[in-house]
Design an enzyme around this catalytic site. Structure first.
Site, PDB file in Angstrom:
ATOM      1  N   LYS A 173       0.932  -1.526  -0.349  1.00 50.26           N
ATOM      2  CA  LYS A 173       0.018   0.001   0.100  1.00 50.26           C
ATOM      3  C   LYS A 173       0.848   1.313  -0.123  1.00 50.26           C
ATOM      4  O   LYS A 173       1.516   1.862   0.930  1.00 50.26           O
ATOM      5  CB  LYS A 173      -1.408  -0.149   1.328  1.00 50.26           C
ATOM      6  N   GLU A 250       9.056   2.405  10.717  1.00 47.02           N
ATOM      7  CA  GLU A 250      10.829   3.436  10.443  1.00 47.02           C
ATOM      8  C   GLU A 250       9.801   4.626  10.577  1.00 47.02           C
ATOM      9  O   GLU A 250       8.810   4.547   9.873  1.00 47.02           O
ATOM     10  CB  GLU A 250      11.063   2.791   9.032  1.00 47.02           C
ATOM     11  N   CYS A 284      13.677  11.950   5.666  1.00 45.68           N
ATOM     12  CA  CYS A 284      13.475  11.069   7.294  1.00 45.68           C
ATOM     13  C   CYS A 284      15.118  11.275   8.847  1.00 45.68           C
ATOM     14  O   CYS A 284      15.058  11.228   9.366  1.00 45.68           O
ATOM     15  CB  CYS A 284      13.525   9.593   7.711  1.00 45.68           C
ATOM     16  N   GLU A 383       9.876  16.975  14.494  1.00 47.85           N
ATOM     17  CA  GLU A 383      10.003  16.906  12.480  1.00 47.85           C
ATOM     18  C   GLU A 383       9.088  17.726  12.232  1.00 47.85           C
ATOM     19  O   GLU A 383       8.254  17.954  12.443  1.00 47.85           O
ATOM     20  CB  GLU A 383       9.907  15.781  12.348  1.00 47.85           C
TER      21      GLU A 383
END
Ligand code: NAD
Length: 481
Positions: A173, A250, A284, A383
């Site tokens: 997906k 992750e 990331c 973040e």
């Protein structure tokens, strides 16, 4: 002609009644194609097909697995320019970055083609007389792969390749913002010679397709890359489900890049610009915190600002563009909001952070550099996932290391220094899954483990030989001879 894409379920390309447009962030008037928003029932069909295909694929020969993975690798590498262009058009990273990412996806399939031939177990002595012990690895079953938008080729590749290599069947997906790359990858995998049902591609929303994978008792494991919030929910669901699902996450980062007094300023600036701003800071592993010691601070900031003046923000496909647009309006709003937060918190916007107009309408933001930030400000803790970085000034190495570790994340960390002593100490003591010395925090090899610690990752590492930890389950067999 606009592409009207389909899902790949049980070895067939299946049309969907609900299609969503895929918009080019470099030119929002351009539609890359129309892609399915699958229903729960379609996702369940894919899961059922993967379940039915598992017994056969888990007993496939190593040669079959090698050949399939090698064919996929060869085609991706042969078509990297074309696929890289699709990627850059829908995600907004520059064309060289897009081609580079596609090449990496091809190399990952090539690596696991080799790994398929290196599957090995162990024979261990028993503590009992006459007994032999064998430790072997087997595929887990049906794995659901849920991927983010920022690496539309590499992240699906580094999940699909080991999944197939170790005998699992797959439902992918992809993120709804980047279905075109997933579709192109799916077409290559679909003609690689896999039996029907071994690989399924179901495009659509996290809340529908993702949830269907999580709620199905027939999905044995979930490998997820994405935000911390979604990751937490996924882990909780996997553990609460019956039977429990194996899970690997992750997630985000707030990666520090430390610059010490003894650093080579040029090396430090190049690593900082690349790590913080290339790929529009949407990595990331991006260096969003630049932790700089007193003695070099002013020279480093001045050189960094000079270097940023030479950076071109423009259409991802245009030659000469260094930084493409932000991926979409909602990410742009988030970036602008954090720029406002940084100013309100008292940090100084030393460069950029401006919306700019280019030939076509797109989400163009110049790289934003804050100075005078402290490590407790929100811009240094949360973040942002855009081209926004904050310089945190510290007294010395000890303070730098403490600031680097003072975060809920632990994905990647970098240091610019010419001192072996500090480089060695940093490698040993920084709390991160990956450490870079005189290199950007982003940008890794494809054949070695990737992942972090603390709030950045959960479960076994991805990539390289270490991928076997997640994509296999270990069996210990005892025989009395
Ligand atoms: P996201 O969490 O919004 O989405 C990731 C995927 O999860 C998408 O496919 C999405 O559709 C799906 N999803 C959303 N809600 C779901 C639900 N309820 N159930 C199941 N699936 C669901 O993340 P994103 O915005 O696509 O990606 C950006 C994030 O990814 C950033 O936080 C970034 O740091 C992280 N990221 C991490 C790594 C890493 O390896 N650590 C690599 C790349 C990106």
């Amino acid at each position: 002609m606009t592409l009207h894409a389909r899902n790949f379920i049980a070895g067939e390309w299946v049309a969907s009644s609900d299609l969503a447009p895929d918009v080019n962030p470099s030119n929002t008037a351009e539609i890359v194609g129309h892609f399915p928003r699958a229903t729960k029932a379609e996702a369940e069909k894919a899961i059922a097909a993967a379940k039915a295909a598992f017994p056969g694929w888990s007993r496939s020969t190593l040669q079959e697995r090698h050949d399939v993975l090698k064919r996929i690798s060869d085609e991706i590498l042969a078509r990297k320019e074309e696929l890289g262009a699709i990627l850059s058009r829908e995600e907004g990273k520059t064309l060289p970055e897009g081609i580079g990412e596609v090449a990496r996806a091809g190399q990952i399939f090539g690596f696991f083609a080799g790994e398929a031939l290196r599957l090995a177990g162990e024979i261990i002595g028993s503590v009992r007389p006459g007994v032999g012990v064998e430790v072997t690895r087997e595929g887990i079953g049906v794995v659901g792969l849920i991927t983010p938008w920022n690496f539309p080729a590499a992240i699906p590749a580094w999940k699909i390749a080991p999944a197939l290599c170790y005998g699992n069947t797959v439902v992918l997906k992809p993120a709804d913002l980047v279905p075109a790359t997933a579709h192109a990858l799916g077409e290559i995998i679909a003609r690689s010679g896999l039996p029907a049902g071994v690989f399924n591609l179901v495009m659509g929303r996290g809340s529908v397709v993702g949830e269907a994978l999580l709620s199905s008792p027939d999905v044995d494991a979930i490998s997820f890359t994405g935000s911390v919030g979604t990751g937490r929910k996924i882990a909780a669901t996997c553990v609460a489900s019956s039977p429990m699902k194996k899970v690997q996450l992750e997630m985000g980062g707030k990666n520090p890049f430390v610059v010490l007094d003894d650093a080579d300023v040029k090396v430090a600036v190049e690593a900082a610009v690349n790590g913080a701003f290339f790929s529009t800071g949407q990595r990331c592993t991006a260096s969003s915190r630049l932790i700089v010691t007193d003695g070099i601070h002013d020279a480093f900031v001045a050189a960094l600002v000079e270097r940023l003046k030479g950076v071109t923000v423009d259409d991802a496909m245009k030659a000469g563009t260094h930084i493409g647009p932000v991926v979409d309006q909602s990410q742009l709003d988030q970036d602008l909001n954090y720029i406002k937060i940084g100013k309100d918190e008292g940090a100084k916007l030393a460069f950029g952070g401006d919306l700019v107009k280019r030939e076509a309408p797109g989400f163009y933001l110049t790289p934003a550099l804050f100075t005078g930030a402290s490590n407790d400000m929100r811009i240094a803790r949360e973040e942002i996932f855009g081209p926004v970085a904050a310089v945190v000034r510290v007294k010395d190495y000890d303070e730098a290391l403490a600031a680097a570790n003072d975060t809920e994340f632990g994905l990647s960390a970098g240091i610019a220094t010419t001192s072996l002593k500090y480089a060695t100490h940093f490698k040993r003591n920084v709390q991160a899954g990956m450490v870079m010395v005189n290199l950007p925090t982003a940008g890794v090899d494809y054949h070695v483990p990737f992942g972090g610690r603390k709030g950045s990752s959960y479960g076994p590492r991805e990539q390289g030989r270490y991928a076997a930890e997640f994509y296999t389950t270990v069996k210990t067999s005892y025989t009395l001879a």
